[in-house]
Design a protein around this motif. Structure first.
Motif, PDB file in Angstrom:
ATOM      1  N   ILE A 292       4.929  55.005   0.689  1.00 40.68           N
ATOM      2  CA  ILE A 292       3.521  54.623   0.740  1.00 40.68           C
ATOM      3  C   ILE A 292       4.199  53.036   0.050  1.00 40.68           C
ATOM      4  N   PRO A 293       4.552  52.469  -1.217  1.00 38.49           N
ATOM      5  CA  PRO A 293       4.081  51.754  -1.582  1.00 38.49           C
ATOM      6  C   PRO A 293       4.689  50.344  -0.862  1.00 38.49           C
ATOM      7  N   GLU A 294       5.885  50.962   0.066  1.00 37.40           N
ATOM      8  CA  GLU A 294       5.765  49.733   0.362  1.00 37.40           C
ATOM      9  C   GLU A 294       5.753  49.339   1.930  1.00 37.40           C
ATOM     10  N   VAL A 295       4.869  50.294   2.568  1.00 32.38           N
ATOM     11  CA  VAL A 295       4.294  50.455   3.040  1.00 32.38           C
ATOM     12  C   VAL A 295       2.857  49.231   3.050  1.00 32.38           C
ATOM     13  N   VAL A 296       2.252  49.614   1.814  1.00 32.57           N
ATOM     14  CA  VAL A 296       1.104  48.553   1.158  1.00 32.57           C
ATOM     15  C   VAL A 296       1.114  48.067   1.183  1.00 32.57           C
ATOM     16  N   ARG A 297       2.673  47.445   0.303  1.00 33.10           N
ATOM     17  CA  ARG A 297       3.196  45.970  -0.117  1.00 33.10           C
ATOM     18  C   ARG A 297       3.230  44.973   0.948  1.00 33.10           C
ATOM     19  N   TRP A 298       4.186  45.269   2.351  1.00 30.64           N
ATOM     20  CA  TRP A 298       4.782  44.406   3.173  1.00 30.64           C
ATOM     21  C   TRP A 298       3.868  44.710   4.503  1.00 30.64           C
ATOM     22  N   HIS A 299       2.686  45.230   4.754  1.00 28.69           N
ATOM     23  CA  HIS A 299       2.281  45.376   5.950  1.00 28.69           C
ATOM     24  C   HIS A 299       1.747  44.139   6.533  1.00 28.69           C
ATOM     25  N   HIS A 300       1.570  43.255   5.850  1.00 35.72           N
ATOM     26  CA  HIS A 300       1.294  41.690   5.975  1.00 35.72           C
ATOM     27  C   HIS A 300       3.183  40.927   6.416  1.00 35.72           C
ATOM     28  N   GLU A 301       4.471  41.597   6.370  1.00 31.83           N
ATOM     29  CA  GLU A 301       4.936  40.762   6.456  1.00 31.83           C
ATOM     30  C   GLU A 301       5.103  40.946   7.835  1.00 31.83           C
ATOM     31  N   ARG A 302       5.922  39.569   8.087  1.00 29.11           N
ATOM     32  CA  ARG A 302       6.443  39.528  10.171  1.00 29.11           C
ATOM     33  C   ARG A 302       7.466  39.525  10.144  1.00 29.11           C
ATOM     34  N   ALA A 303       8.432  39.515  11.298  1.00 35.62           N
ATOM     35  CA  ALA A 303       9.331  39.654  11.100  1.00 35.62           C
ATOM     36  C   ALA A 303      10.457  38.581  11.063  1.00 35.62           C
ATOM     37  N   ASP A 304      10.420  37.250  11.980  1.00 33.77           N
ATOM     38  CA  ASP A 304      10.092  35.734  11.289  1.00 33.77           C
ATOM     39  C   ASP A 304      10.418  35.459  10.381  1.00 33.77           C
ATOM     40  N   GLY A 305       9.700  36.171   8.800  1.00 34.37           N
ATOM     41  CA  GLY A 305       9.202  35.505   7.755  1.00 34.37           C
ATOM     42  C   GLY A 305       8.104  35.069   7.331  1.00 34.37           C
ATOM     43  N   SER A 306       6.915  35.115   8.971  1.00 34.84           N
ATOM     44  CA  SER A 306       5.731  34.019   8.294  1.00 34.84           C
ATOM     45  C   SER A 306       5.058  34.716   7.578  1.00 34.84           C
ATOM     46  N   GLY A 307       5.375  36.055   7.197  1.00 36.87           N
ATOM     47  CA  GLY A 307       4.182  37.169   6.744  1.00 36.87           C
ATOM     48  C   GLY A 307       4.096  37.246   4.889  1.00 36.87           C
ATOM     49  N   TYR A 308       3.245  37.894   4.525  1.00 35.86           N
ATOM     50  CA  TYR A 308       3.369  37.559   3.213  1.00 35.86           C
ATOM     51  C   TYR A 308       3.235  39.144   3.203  1.00 35.86           C
ATOM     52  N   PRO A 309       3.431  39.664   1.203  1.00 35.30           N
ATOM     53  CA  PRO A 309       3.279  38.410  -0.162  1.00 35.30           C
ATOM     54  C   PRO A 309       4.244  38.075   0.098  1.00 35.30           C
ATOM     55  N   ASP A 310       6.012  38.749   0.072  1.00 34.01           N
ATOM     56  CA  ASP A 310       7.110  38.493  -0.006  1.00 34.01           C
ATOM     57  C   ASP A 310       8.029  37.455   0.972  1.00 34.01           C
ATOM     58  N   GLY A 311       6.922  37.141   2.143  1.00 36.62           N
ATOM     59  CA  GLY A 311       7.890  36.838   3.535  1.00 36.62           C
ATOM     60  C   GLY A 311       9.374  36.961   4.278  1.00 36.62           C
ATOM     61  N   LEU A 312       9.715  38.151   3.886  1.00 36.72           N
ATOM     62  CA  LEU A 312      10.401  38.791   4.399  1.00 36.72           C
ATOM     63  C   LEU A 312      10.738  38.630   6.034  1.00 36.72           C
ATOM     64  N   HIS A 313      11.794  39.241   6.265  1.00 38.22           N
ATOM     65  CA  HIS A 313      12.194  38.708   7.859  1.00 38.22           C
ATOM     66  C   HIS A 313      12.371  40.426   8.196  1.00 38.22           C
ATOM     67  N   ASN A 314      12.555  39.896   9.494  1.00 39.43           N
ATOM     68  CA  ASN A 314      12.379  41.767   9.888  1.00 39.43           C
ATOM     69  C   ASN A 314      13.658  42.422   9.482  1.00 39.43           C
ATOM     70  N   GLU A 315      15.106  41.932   9.258  1.00 38.13           N
ATOM     71  CA  GLU A 315      16.031  42.989   8.889  1.00 38.13           C
ATOM     72  C   GLU A 315      15.531  43.455   7.527  1.00 38.13           C
ATOM     73  N   ASP A 316      14.382  43.135   6.787  1.00 35.75           N
ATOM     74  CA  ASP A 316      14.180  43.595   5.478  1.00 35.75           C
ATOM     75  C   ASP A 316      13.474  44.393   4.747  1.00 35.75           C
ATOM     76  N   VAL A 317      12.782  44.237   6.084  1.00 36.72           N
ATOM     77  CA  VAL A 317      11.496  45.381   6.318  1.00 36.72           C
ATOM     78  C   VAL A 317      11.599  46.951   6.866  1.00 36.72           C
TER      79      VAL A 317
END
Ligand SMILES: [Fe+2]
Length: 417
Positions: A292-317
Motif C-alpha cells: 500500500i505505501p508504494e502504491v500511494v507514493r508511486w501511482h503517478h510514476e510512468r514506465a518511461d520515467g516521466s512521472g512523479y514524485p521520483d521519476g522511476l522507470h517501469n522496472e523500478d515500479v
C-alpha cells in the motif's frame, strides 16, 4: 497336515491382499470407500463375519466408526468414548487381542452408542506407537473362534490400514485448519474492506468531480489483477491499495479540484505532493498488505520515467503500483473534469493502448481489455463499469485494440537473427 495347508493358504491370501491393498489405499477416492475395501480385506483374512473400522479422535478421546460390515444392527457412526486408561491399553498392547466378556472393559467403555460385547477381537491401529484407530471383529463365520494365524494376518494387515487411517486423519486436520484460516482471513478482509471503503469515500468528498473515484480505482485494480490470474489475497490487496491511493489528497486545497483551467506550477506542485504526503500518512500503518505505501507514493510514476514524485522507470515500479496507475488513469479519463466532458470508453482505451508500453504496463492493459470485453459480451456477472456500460463497444473493437497492443509490444522487442 490339513491345518498346515489351511494356514499356508491363509498366509498366501494375506500376502495377496497386502499387494492388492497398496493400490486401493493410494487410489484417488473417497476415504469411506477405501475404508470399506480395507475392512473387507481384513474380514477375508480373518474369516470374520462382522467387523468395524474405527478412527481414533483425540479431543475428546473416542473411537468413531468409518466403516462397518456384517452386523445386523449397528449405529452409523458407532461412537465409543475412551477413558485415559483405555487409550493407554490400546496404545501399549501387543497386536490384536481376543476380547472375552470379562476383558473388554480394559480397552473399551460401555458409554458409547454400541455395546462392546458385540466384539470378539480387537486390533489397535498405531503408527510409531501413536494410536490412530482400531479394528473390532464380531462373530466369525460359523461362530468359530479366532485362531492365532487369523490374528497374525490381522496384525500384518493392520500395519498398513493404520497408515491409511493416519493419512486420512492428517488430511482432515489439515483441511479443517486451512478452512479455519481462510474463514479468519476472509472476515479480516471483510473488516478491512469496509473500513477502507469508508476511507475511500472520505478521500473523495473534496469535490464532486472526484466522487467515487477511489472506490472505482479499487474495483478496476482488483479486476485487472483478477484477469492477470492473481490469487484472492493479491486481488484484495489491489482493491485496498486502489481505495487508498489518493489518501494524500486530504491535504490538497479543495479549490484546485474544481479549477476549470490547467494548474499553475505552484498549484501543480501542491497537487503532486499528494503522493509524498500520502506516503507519509500510510508508511507507519501496519496494513495486512505490504504494497500500500508504494502504491500511494508511486501511482503517478510512468514506465518511461516521466512521472512523479521520483521519476522511476517501469522496472523500478512494482507490478501492483503499475496496475493501480492504470486503473487511476482509466477512471480519470472516463470521468468528467471541470475543463472537459468524460472521454468515451473507446477513445480512452485507444489512447491508453497508444501510450503503452511507454507509460503503462502492457500486461495490465491487456487484462483491462479482457475485463471490458466481458462487459461488452454481457452475461450474468456484475459489469465492471457501473454506469458507463461497455455495450456500445463491440467485442471486435476490443479484439482489435488487443491485437494492436500485442503487435506494439512484440514489435518493440529485438529478436536475435
Ligand atoms: Fe493520485
Amino acid at each position: 497336515m490339513t491345518a498346515q495347508k489351511e494356514n499356508f493358504r491363509r498366509l498366501l491370501r494375506t500376502v495377496e491382499m497386502l499387494s492388492d491393498l497398496g493400490p486401493e489405499m493410494t487410489a484417488e477416492r473417497d476415504f469411506s470407500q477405501t475404508a470399506q475395501i480395507m475392512l473387507s480385506a481384513l474380514m477375508h483374512a480373518t474369516g470374520a463375519a462382522e467387523a468395524v473400522l474405527f478412527v481414533f479422535i483425540e479431543k475428546p478421546s473416542m473411537l468413531n466408526s468409518v466403516a462397518s460390515q456384517g452386523f445386523a444392527l449397528i449405529p452409523d457412526p458407532s461412537v465409543i468414548p475412551l477413558l485415559p486408561r483405555h487409550v493407554h491399553a490400546l496404545s501399549s498392547t501387543q497386536g490384536a487381542v481376543l476380547l472375552p466378556k470379562s476383558s473388554y472393559d480394559t480397552f473399551l467403555s460401555a458409554n458409547g452408542n454400541v455395546a462392546p460385547e458385540l466384539f470378539k477381537c480387537l486390533a489397535p491401529l498405531r503408527v510409531s506407537s501413536k494410536l490412530v484407530g482400531a479394528v473390532a471383529l464380531g462373530r466369525r463365520d460359523g461362530d468359530a473362534l479366532y485362531d492365532e494365524e487369523g490374528l497374525q494376518s490381522l496384525d500384518l494387515l493392520c500395519h498398513y490400514v493404520a497408515l491409511a487411517v493416519q493419512n486420512h486423519t492428517l488430511t482432515q486436520t489439515l483441511a479443517q485448519r486451512v478452512a479455519e484460516n481462510l474463514r479468519l482471513t476472509a472476515s479480516l478482509h471483510g473488516f478491512y474492506d469496509n473500513a477502507l471503503e469508508a476511507f475511500a469515500v472520505a478521500i473523495d468528498v473534496k469535490h464532486i468531480n472526484i466522487h467515487g473515484h477511489s472506490l472505482r480505482v479499487g474495483r478496476y485494480a482488483a479486476a485487472i489483477g483478477d484477469a492477470m490470474g492473481m490469487d484472492v489475497n493479491e486481488v484484495a490487496s489491489l482493491r485496498s491499495a486502489g481505495y487508498l491511493h489518493d489518501i494524500g489528497k486530504v491535504i490538497v486545497d479543495k479549490r484546485l479540484f474544481g479549477k476549470p483551467g490547467s494548474l499553475d506550477p505552484e498549484e501543480f506542485r501542491e497537487m503532486a505532493d499528494h503522493t509524498v504526503v500520502g506516503h507519509q500518512i500510510v508508511a507507519g500503518v501496519q496494513f495486512p498488505w505490504p504494497r500500500i505505501p508504494e502504491v500511494v507514493r508511486w501511482h503517478h510514476e510512468r514506465a518511461d520515467g516521466s512521472g512523479y514524485p521520483d521519476g522511476l522507470h517501469n522496472e523500478d515500479v512494482p507490478l501492483p503500483v503499475r496496475i493501480v496507475a492504470l486503473a487511476d488513469t482509466f477512471d480519470a479519463m472516463t470521468s468528467p473534469r471541470p475543463y472537459r466532458e468524460p472521454i468515451s470508453l473507446g477513445a480512452t482505451l485507444n489512447e491508453i493502448v497508444r501510450m503503452t508500453p511507454q507509460k503503462f504496463d502492457a500486461n495490465a492493459v491487456q487484462a483491462l481489455l479482457v475485463q471490458i470485453r466481458r462487459d461488452a459480451v454481457g452475461g450474468n456477472r456484475a459489469p465492471l463499469l457501473e454506469d458507463r456500460s461497455a455495450g456500445n463497444l463491440a467485442p471486435t473493437d476490443i479484439d482489435h485494440l488487443a491485437a494492436m497492443l500485442q503487435h506494439k509490444v512484440s514489435g518493440a522487442r529485438n529478436y536475435p537473427t
